[in-house]
Design a protein around this motif. Structure first.
Motif, PDB file in Angstrom:
ATOM      1  N   GLY A 194      37.877  42.371  45.937  1.00 14.06           N
ATOM      2  CA  GLY A 194      37.491  43.332  44.920  1.00 14.06           C
ATOM      3  C   GLY A 194      38.626  43.812  44.032  1.00 14.06           C
ATOM      4  O   GLY A 194      38.433  44.696  43.209  1.00 14.06           O
ATOM      5  N   ARG A 195      39.806  43.242  44.206  1.00 11.45           N
ATOM      6  CA  ARG A 195      40.986  43.628  43.414  1.00 11.45           C
ATOM      7  C   ARG A 195      41.334  42.493  42.459  1.00 11.45           C
ATOM      8  O   ARG A 195      40.951  41.349  42.661  1.00 11.45           O
ATOM      9  N   SER A 196      42.113  42.793  41.455  1.00 12.11           N
ATOM     10  CA  SER A 196      42.637  41.745  40.583  1.00 12.11           C
ATOM     11  C   SER A 196      44.149  41.726  40.715  1.00 12.11           C
ATOM     12  O   SER A 196      44.779  42.773  40.902  1.00 12.11           O
ATOM     13  N   CYS A 197      44.704  40.525  40.659  1.00 11.55           N
ATOM     14  CA  CYS A 197      46.159  40.410  40.743  1.00 11.55           C
ATOM     15  C   CYS A 197      46.628  39.140  40.054  1.00 11.55           C
ATOM     16  O   CYS A 197      45.894  38.170  39.922  1.00 11.55           O
ATOM     17  N   ALA A 198      47.877  39.187  39.626  1.00  7.22           N
ATOM     18  CA  ALA A 198      48.547  38.021  39.067  1.00  7.22           C
ATOM     19  C   ALA A 198      49.334  37.359  40.178  1.00  7.22           C
ATOM     20  O   ALA A 198      49.648  37.977  41.197  1.00  7.22           O
ATOM     21  N   ALA A 199      49.648  36.102  39.984  1.00  8.45           N
ATOM     22  CA  ALA A 199      50.440  35.334  40.938  1.00  8.45           C
ATOM     23  C   ALA A 199      50.870  34.057  40.234  1.00  8.45           C
ATOM     24  O   ALA A 199      50.432  33.772  39.116  1.00  8.45           O
ATOM     25  N   TYR A 200      51.723  33.285  40.902  1.00  9.35           N
ATOM     26  CA  TYR A 200      52.028  31.959  40.370  1.00  9.35           C
ATOM     27  C   TYR A 200      50.698  31.211  40.280  1.00  9.35           C
ATOM     28  O   TYR A 200      49.877  31.291  41.207  1.00  9.35           O
ATOM     29  N   PRO A 201      50.441  30.492  39.181  1.00  9.30           N
ATOM     30  CA  PRO A 201      49.125  29.871  38.994  1.00  9.30           C
ATOM     31  C   PRO A 201      48.626  29.019  40.165  1.00  9.30           C
ATOM     32  O   PRO A 201      47.423  28.979  40.425  1.00  9.30           O
TER      33      PRO A 201
END
Length: 193
Positions: free
Chosen positions: A132-139
């Protein structure tokens, strides 16, 4: 009293993603404890330098040795105000350690700030805190973020994504924005002369 930050690292953590935040957070007056399972203060972890040189993925070169300044076995997560999870290759095996996962869950359950970059979200996904969360990361970590019930934030490599207490970025080119956003979520302001 300075805010205390816990940094979870292991061998072949990304060099810039451990060195730069460790030094920068100390510089602004925070107390940072870098720990690694099965290691004590004074021990070191090896790092790897990941670079973007036009290949299909990053290249990897030997980095520096990074000296730990706290004992993993003595860590009490309740004593810390925030968590930093650098990337590199260490998150892929740190996520196999039950105590590491418990520490990550503590920060999520208490709403304390969590800063994670590059492959660091592998650890967050395994800890079960991305649903339920959003996050960035290495693709390349997108499938893990999505399999854990998270929404992958597709942003530029030098961008930052904030979802409540979760501050994430794709890779070390994001350090200026990522660290500034983490300080903001921590409630730390910097006064310039």
């Amino acid at each position: 009293m300075a805010k205390q930050i816990l940094m979870l690292v292991g061998d072949f953590v990304e060099d810039y993603e451990v060195m730069v935040p460790f030094q920068a957070l100390w510089m602004v007056g925070l107390e940072v404890h870098a720990v690694c399972p099965q290691k004590k203060a004074g021990d070191s972890v090896r790092t790897a330098v990941h670079d973007f040189e036009g290949d299909q993925t990053y290249s990897e070169k030997p980095g520096h040795n990074f000296t730990l300044n706290a004992d993993f076995d003595a860590v009490d997560p309740t004593a810390y105000d925030g968590l930093v999870v650098p990337g590199g290759r260490s998150p892929e095996y740190l996520r196999l350690d039950g105590k590491v996962l418990e520490m990550v869950r503590h920060f999520a359950e208490t709403g304390k700030p969590i800063a994670s970059i590059c492959h660091g979200p592998q650890l967050l996904a395994t800890a079960g805190i991305l649903k339920g969360r959003s996050c960035a990361a290495y693709p390349a970590c997108r499938p893990e973020v999505e399999a854990a019930g998270g929404q992958f934030a597709e942003i530029p490599v030098d961008g930052v994504h904030v979802d409540g207490n979760l501050v994430t970025a794709p890779a070390w080119p994001a350090h200026p924005r990522w660290l500034a956003a983490f300080l903001d979520v921590l409630g730390v302001t910097i006064q310039h002369g």
